[in-house]
Design an enzyme around this catalytic site. Structure first.
Site, PDB file in Angstrom:
ATOM      1  N   CYS A  56      37.145  43.323  38.553  1.00 37.27           N
ATOM      2  CA  CYS A  56      37.552  42.577  40.086  1.00 37.27           C
ATOM      3  C   CYS A  56      37.520  43.418  41.026  1.00 37.27           C
ATOM      4  CB  CYS A  56      38.818  41.726  39.476  1.00 37.27           C
ATOM      5  SG  CYS A  56      39.508  40.901  40.844  1.00 37.27           S
ATOM      6  N   SER A  83      39.991  43.437  42.847  1.00 37.39           N
ATOM      7  CA  SER A  83      41.446  44.072  43.187  1.00 37.39           C
ATOM      8  C   SER A  83      41.551  45.344  42.472  1.00 37.39           C
ATOM      9  CB  SER A  83      42.608  43.142  42.663  1.00 37.39           C
ATOM     10  OG  SER A  83      42.465  41.975  43.235  1.00 37.39           O
ATOM     11  N   HIS A 134      40.245  47.957  44.690  1.00 33.22           N
ATOM     12  CA  HIS A 134      41.204  48.301  45.805  1.00 33.22           C
ATOM     13  C   HIS A 134      42.168  49.357  45.593  1.00 33.22           C
ATOM     14  CE1 HIS A 134      40.198  45.408  48.921  1.00 33.22           C
ATOM     15  NE2 HIS A 134      40.207  44.333  48.169  1.00 33.22           N
ATOM     16  N   HIS A 176      43.494  43.419  34.931  1.00 36.66           N
ATOM     17  CA  HIS A 176      44.263  42.114  35.242  1.00 36.66           C
ATOM     18  C   HIS A 176      43.827  40.751  34.925  1.00 36.66           C
ATOM     19  CE1 HIS A 176      42.139  42.383  39.000  1.00 36.66           C
ATOM     20  NE2 HIS A 176      42.583  41.484  39.170  1.00 36.66           N
ATOM     21  N   CYS A 202      42.160  35.362  36.745  1.00 39.97           N
ATOM     22  CA  CYS A 202      42.230  35.901  38.196  1.00 39.97           C
ATOM     23  C   CYS A 202      41.217  35.178  38.965  1.00 39.97           C
ATOM     24  CB  CYS A 202      41.952  37.306  38.337  1.00 39.97           C
ATOM     25  SG  CYS A 202      41.733  37.816  40.015  1.00 39.97           S
TER      26      CYS A 202
HETATM   27 ZN   LIG Z   1      41.413  40.085  40.094  1.00 39.08          ZN
END
Ligand SMILES: [Zn+2]
Ligand SMILES: [Zn+2]
Length: 365
Positions: A38, A40, A43, A59, A165
């Site tokens: 993902c 995220s 990041h 996650h 997610c």
């Molecule tokens: Zn995610």
């Protein structure tokens, strides 16, 4: 137990052998079966979200409960579960009012350690953090039991993983947060893992037209297959102008920004019709700011709102999304354009950044 650990900003993830403690009170140990790659996670890798390292990333995942610590109820070894990356204390003002994504019940402990403030994984005796208290790029995860949701055992693990997610965030943004009514006009900016789920959430809700915008034609092809009725390649045209042309000069009722940048947030607000709503879904870098026009909001009675995790209530919505998938009302098969072995995890990030995949999922043996 092997896990993919970030040891420094902009370094590849390293698959390392970690020491893992057994679950303590209120915790479970889960054998991970599938984990999605993902933005995220990226990041954190690239430093947009400065968090303390070393950290096990990941996650968006699903697996099988292997062990329950003392005091855990409602979950048993052998259960298939989806990880939730938000805690759910069940007692704070937000849990009590159904806004469980905003739970503040564990704000006194860091988001990368267990609720007692200690780590369950170590490298050479030193604690290693777990992203969102889960850190699912790992063969096994020990985490708070409130962060796993039991689901039907016939759901494939790859599908279960992405419900945790991108599917929850995208479809939740439409049906739980914005509550888009049938027939309303929708714009989706950004057609990655979350954006494509906003598109199929809008189709599920009966929106029309569903306008999808991205900078890559292959992403727009994906968007059409998930229900977009019109597409805009934002690299070559004025996005807001094109949206107005497609909507009698007015703009859309609901515009979703799945990217989370200054430019896309402003496009979402500007492309929203008077009386409409711009919904910010993609999580920006912490430093991002966007200069909105207050007069547009006043004269046009526009609303801007943010939604985190699609405003879902995981205990209710993960099983619901599983049912929608098994009933073929949503399409998770086509979202998973690549699967990887654990050892290929860095390749998974490279292909995600290249825009080559809708969603890539790591499958554990
Ligand atoms: Zn995610
Ligand atoms: Zn709470």
């Amino acid at each position: 137990m092997r896990a993919a650990v970030l040891t420094g900003i902009n370094r590849p993830l390293q698959i390392l052998d970690l020491e893992q403690e057994s679950p303590k009170a209120g915790e479970v140990r889960v054998r991970v079966k599938a984990a999605g790659v993902c933005m995220s996670d990226w990041h954190i890798i690239n430093g947009d979200w400065p968090l303390p390292l070393p950290m096990v990333l990941g996650h968006e995942a699903a697996g099988i409960v292997a062990e329950c610590g003392p005091g855990v109820s409602g979950i048993a070894p052998g259960d298939h579960v989806i990880f939730s990356f938000r805690p759910h204390c069940g007692r704070c003002r937000y849990c009590s009012s159904g806004q469980t994504v905003l739970c503040i019940g564990h704000n006194d402990s860091p988001r990368w350690l267990m609720h007692d403030g200690t780590a369950r994984v170590r490298l050479n005796g030193e604690p290693v953090n777990q992203m969102a208290r889960i850190g699912t790029f790992a063969e096994e995860v020990v985490c708070p039991a409130e962060q796993v949701v039991k689901i039907r055992p016939d759901l494939p693990f790859t599908h279960a993983a992405i419900i945790g997610c991108s599917v929850a965030t995208g479809i939740g943004a439409v049906i739980r947060h914005a509550r888009v009514p049938a027939g309303s006009r929708v714009l989706v900016i950004g057609c990655g893992g979350v954006g494509l789920n906003i598109v199929q959430g809008a189709r599920l809700a009966g929106a029309s037209p569903i306008i999808a915008c991205d900078l890559r034609d292959n992403k727009l092809d994906y968007a059409r297959s998930f229900g977009a009725t019109q597409t805009i390649n934002g690299s070559s045209v004025d996005v807001v102008g094109r949206v107005r042309e497609m909507t009698d000069g007015l703009g859309v009722d609901t515009a979703f920004d799945a990217i989370g940048s200054e430019a896309t947030a402003l496009q979402a607000v500007d492309a929203t019709a008077p009386g409409g709503r711009a919904v910010l879904v993609g999580i920006p870098a912490f430093a991002t700011r966007a200069p909105i026009s207050p007069s547009q909001l006043v004269y046009g009675e526009k609303v801007i709102s943010g939604t985190y995790y699609g405003s879902v209530r995981p205990n209710i919505d993960f099983p619901m999304l599983a049912d929608l998938d098994m009933d073929k009302r949503i399409d998770l098969d086509s979202l998973i354009s690549r699967t990887y072995r654990f050892e290929e995890i860095n390749e998974g990030f490279r292909l995600m950044l290249d825009g080559a995949v809708a969603r890539g999922v790591i499958v554990f043996e």
